[in-house]
Scaffold this motif. Structure first.
Motif, mmCIF file in Angstrom:
data_model
loop_
_atom_site.group_PDB
_atom_site.id
_atom_site.type_symbol
_atom_site.label_atom_id
_atom_site.label_comp_id
_atom_site.label_asym_id
_atom_site.label_seq_id
_atom_site.Cartn_x
_atom_site.Cartn_y
_atom_site.Cartn_z
ATOM 1 N N ALA A 123 0.865 -1.181 0.000
ATOM 2 C CA ALA A 123 0.000 0.000 0.000
ATOM 3 C C ALA A 123 0.897 1.225 0.000
ATOM 4 N N ASN A 124 0.688 2.130 -0.952
ATOM 5 C CA ASN A 124 1.579 3.286 -1.049
ATOM 6 C C ASN A 124 0.860 4.525 -1.551
ATOM 7 N N VAL A 125 1.508 5.655 -1.336
ATOM 8 C CA VAL A 125 1.100 6.937 -1.892
ATOM 9 C C VAL A 125 2.287 7.493 -2.665
ATOM 10 N N LEU A 126 2.062 7.862 -3.926
ATOM 11 C CA LEU A 126 3.095 8.457 -4.772
ATOM 12 C C LEU A 126 2.712 9.902 -5.064
ATOM 13 N N TRP A 127 3.651 10.800 -4.867
ATOM 14 C CA TRP A 127 3.410 12.240 -5.036
ATOM 15 C C TRP A 127 4.445 12.810 -5.983
ATOM 16 N N GLN A 128 3.991 13.494 -7.023
ATOM 17 C CA GLN A 128 4.892 14.107 -7.990
ATOM 18 C C GLN A 128 4.478 15.568 -8.196
ATOM 19 N N PRO A 129 5.039 16.490 -7.392
ATOM 20 C CA PRO A 129 4.633 17.896 -7.485
ATOM 21 C C PRO A 129 5.138 18.583 -8.744
ATOM 22 N N VAL A 130 6.282 18.138 -9.265
ATOM 23 C CA VAL A 130 6.854 18.680 -10.493
ATOM 24 C C VAL A 130 7.365 17.520 -11.334
ATOM 25 N N LYS A 131 7.654 17.785 -12.609
ATOM 26 C CA LYS A 131 8.103 16.727 -13.502
ATOM 27 C C LYS A 131 9.432 16.126 -13.067
ATOM 28 N N GLN A 132 10.252 16.919 -12.411
ATOM 29 C CA GLN A 132 11.612 16.482 -12.106
ATOM 30 C C GLN A 132 11.733 15.677 -10.811
ATOM 31 N N MET A 133 10.644 15.499 -10.041
ATOM 32 C CA MET A 133 10.766 14.815 -8.751
ATOM 33 C C MET A 133 9.505 14.030 -8.427
ATOM 34 N N ARG A 134 9.702 12.835 -7.855
ATOM 35 C CA ARG A 134 8.604 12.015 -7.356
ATOM 36 C C ARG A 134 8.994 11.453 -5.998
ATOM 37 N N MET A 135 8.049 11.391 -5.069
ATOM 38 C CA MET A 135 8.277 10.798 -3.751
ATOM 39 C C MET A 135 7.241 9.707 -3.501
ATOM 40 N N GLY A 136 7.631 8.697 -2.722
ATOM 41 C CA GLY A 136 6.723 7.605 -2.419
ATOM 42 C C GLY A 136 6.857 7.115 -0.999
ATOM 43 N N TRP A 137 5.714 6.803 -0.375
ATOM 44 C CA TRP A 137 5.673 6.244 0.968
ATOM 45 C C TRP A 137 4.908 4.930 0.886
ATOM 46 N N GLU A 138 5.462 3.863 1.465
ATOM 47 C CA GLU A 138 4.857 2.541 1.296
ATOM 48 C C GLU A 138 4.975 1.708 2.566
ATOM 49 N N VAL A 139 3.950 0.884 2.775
ATOM 50 C CA VAL A 139 3.966 -0.123 3.835
ATOM 51 C C VAL A 139 3.740 -1.483 3.182
ATOM 52 N N ILE A 140 4.551 -2.468 3.572
ATOM 53 C CA ILE A 140 4.451 -3.828 3.038
ATOM 54 C C ILE A 140 4.289 -4.806 4.198
ATOM 55 N N TRP A 141 3.367 -5.724 4.029
ATOM 56 C CA TRP A 141 3.230 -6.850 4.967
ATOM 57 C C TRP A 141 3.354 -8.134 4.162
ATOM 58 N N ALA A 142 4.086 -9.095 4.712
ATOM 59 C CA ALA A 142 4.252 -10.380 4.035
ATOM 60 C C ALA A 142 4.287 -11.492 5.060
ATOM 61 N N GLN A 143 3.829 -12.662 4.646
ATOM 62 C CA GLN A 143 3.844 -13.843 5.521
ATOM 63 C C GLN A 143 4.197 -15.070 4.700
ATOM 64 N N SER A 144 5.042 -15.923 5.271
ATOM 65 C CA SER A 144 5.440 -17.177 4.635
ATOM 66 C C SER A 144 5.052 -18.341 5.529
ATOM 67 N N GLU A 145 4.479 -19.371 4.906
ATOM 68 C CA GLU A 145 4.189 -20.623 5.593
ATOM 69 C C GLU A 145 5.125 -21.689 5.045
ATOM 70 N N PHE A 146 5.752 -22.429 5.956
ATOM 71 C CA PHE A 146 6.779 -23.395 5.570
ATOM 72 C C PHE A 146 6.268 -24.821 5.701
ATOM 73 N N GLU A 147 6.910 -25.718 4.950
ATOM 74 C CA GLU A 147 6.684 -27.148 5.101
ATOM 75 C C GLU A 147 7.975 -27.803 5.566
ATOM 76 N N ASN A 148 7.908 -29.038 5.955
ATOM 77 C CA ASN A 148 9.077 -29.818 6.375
ATOM 78 C C ASN A 148 9.807 -29.186 7.564
ATOM 79 N N GLY A 149 9.037 -28.749 8.554
ATOM 80 C CA GLY A 149 9.651 -28.316 9.805
ATOM 81 C C GLY A 149 9.830 -26.837 9.985
ATOM 82 N N GLY A 150 9.551 -26.025 8.997
ATOM 83 C CA GLY A 150 9.735 -24.586 9.139
ATOM 84 C C GLY A 150 8.568 -23.929 9.854
ATOM 85 N N ALA A 151 8.864 -22.939 10.683
ATOM 86 C CA ALA A 151 7.827 -22.187 11.382
ATOM 87 C C ALA A 151 7.366 -21.023 10.509
ATOM 88 N N ASP A 152 6.069 -20.711 10.606
ATOM 89 C CA ASP A 152 5.541 -19.596 9.819
ATOM 90 C C ASP A 152 6.205 -18.289 10.243
#
Length: 440
Positions: free
Chosen positions: A397-426
């Protein structure tokens, strides 16, 4: 005597009158000649300068000029700015005002700050949930990676238009680097070749492309723009290839041979293709497929992947995007970017897997956009070894802001989860990141 004097005076007066009339006529003629000469000077001054026959004129302008051709990858759109760059147009005098050759220099300098709340998820600005034992508490990373420099050109020739693209960026160089250029571990920053490709328009509909370019079977128009370089789980990169493309109005398709995915034990290239249809109203549909000679340990099976995606334009306010991929071996080898995800099952055959993405993008204002995406990948068979990732979830999830042609800024949050097999913990993890692009 007086009569003679009178006649002499009258004759002199008549002569004076005749002389004055002749002078007046000459003055009028001279004025007319001067007026004609001034008119010619004004015409010459107002006309454009004419170069000698066979020479060319150069024009410099801001932006990409006519070099807006090419496939634009949605996941890379935060790194692309059509208004950036500088273009030199070469125009033979006989063809004014249309240029026959244009060269564009473009790129940006970028800075990224990433803060991981649940471990160190990589030194690059891409988020991948950590492998077992990599949880080291909070972690911050600053990088200039993905700063980019490129050159595009196009030239009209007697056999059709020819276009080229050379593009480079900064990447982490490690012994285990993959196609995306990112793999955990420290390394020295180096210049990496992204695109090195040439296109020849053989006819108005047919194009031959040779060099390193986007995967032919990639879902290029599907997804949302992200601050995180790797993007969603169902992603793509670039590879050397020879591609034949066809386009006619809303329909386009292509077939190519590409660098072998399993090139350790095979001499057969990958075969890939796609078909895309642009629907009136700003909607798109694309389907792709790819097969690869699979011979890791004397196995004659094929690795393969098929993908499909759609974009829906919601009343020019937002875009709903979705894509799905399914395959054996090749899907996880090439289109699902995630550490710890195998491409072979416990029996040594190509791993059957599925992945999908769904996202939404809309403008908050003329300069600000909001993007969100959920992606998922799952191995449908047991994998060899221990601690193999089985199911992966990821949210951007992010917000991208470009006030002028020469510059862009971005703020982002990422969430991820992995589930394992063969003995790995989530495992799960959260990353907050900020990036700034300075375009030139």
């Amino acid at each position: 005597m007086s009569n003679m004097l009178r006649k002499a005076l009258l004759g002199g007066a008549a002569l004076a009158v005749m002389t004055t009339g002749a002078a007046a006529d000459e003055l009028s003629t001279l004025k007319a000649q001067l007026a004609a000469l001034q008119s010619q000077v004004d015409t010459i001054q107002s006309a454009p300068a004419q170069a000698p026959a066979g020479s060319s004129m150069l024009r410099y302008e801001r932006g990409l000029g006519g070099n807006t051709w090419g496939l634009d990858a949605v996941k890379d759109s935060a790194n692309v700015h059509d208004g950036g760059g500088f273009t030199i147009a070469v125009t033979p005098t006989a063809d004014l005002p249309a240029p026959v050759a244009e060269v564009t220099v473009y790129g940006y300098a970028a800075g990224h700050v990433a803060y991981d709340f649940d471990g160190n998820h990589g030194v690059a600005n891409s988020f991948s949930t950590s492998t077992v034992g990599n949880d080291s508490g909070d972690h911050i990373a600053l990088t200039h990676q993905q700063s980019r420099f490129g050159i595009k050109s196009k030239i009209d020739t007697a056999v059709g238009q020819i276009r080229t693209q050379l593009e480079f960026d900064a990447a982490i160089g490690t012994a285990s680097e993959n196609d995306n250029g990112f793999q955990g571990g420290a390394g020295s920053t180096r210049v990496r070749s992204r695109h090195a490709v040439g296109h020849w328009d053989m006819t108005p509909n047919w194009t031959l492309s040779v060099g390193q370019w986007w995967y032919t079977a990639a879902l290029l128009p599907i997804g949302v723009s992200t601050v995180d370089f790797a993007g969603s789980l169902l992603t793509y990169s670039r590879t050397p290839q020879v591609r034949l493309s066809y386009s006619d109005g809303p329909l386009s398709w292509a077939v190519s041979i590409e660098n072998p995915s399993f090139d350790t034990d095979t001499n057969m290239p990958n075969i890939a293709g796609y078909m895309q249809y642009d629907i009136a109203g700003g909607h798109q549909f694309i389907v792709t497929g790819e097969v690869a000679d699979w011979d890791p340990v004397g196995n004659d099976e094929l690795g393969w992947a098929i993908q499909a995606g759609v974009n829906f334009n919601l009343a020019d306010v937002a875009t709903l995007t979705a894509g799905v991929g399914y395959g054996e071996g090749l899907l996880t080898q090439k289109f699902v970017f995630e550490d710890g995800f195998s491409n072979v099952d416990s029996g040594g055959d190509p791993l059957e897997a599925i992945a999908f993405v769904v996202g939404l993008s809309f403008g908050l204002s003329e300069t600000t956009t909001f993007n969100a995406m959920f992606s998922y990948a799952e191995a449908l068979e047991d994998q060899p070894g221990v601690f193999q990732k089985d199911t992966i979830y990821k949210v951007h999830a992010n917000v991208l802001w470009q006030p002028v042609k020469q510059m862009r800024m971005g703020w982002e949050v990422i969430w991820a989860q992995s589930e394992f097999e063969n003995g790995g913990a989530d495992e799960d993890g959260v990353r907050a990141s900020f990036a700034t692009w300075f375009f030139f």
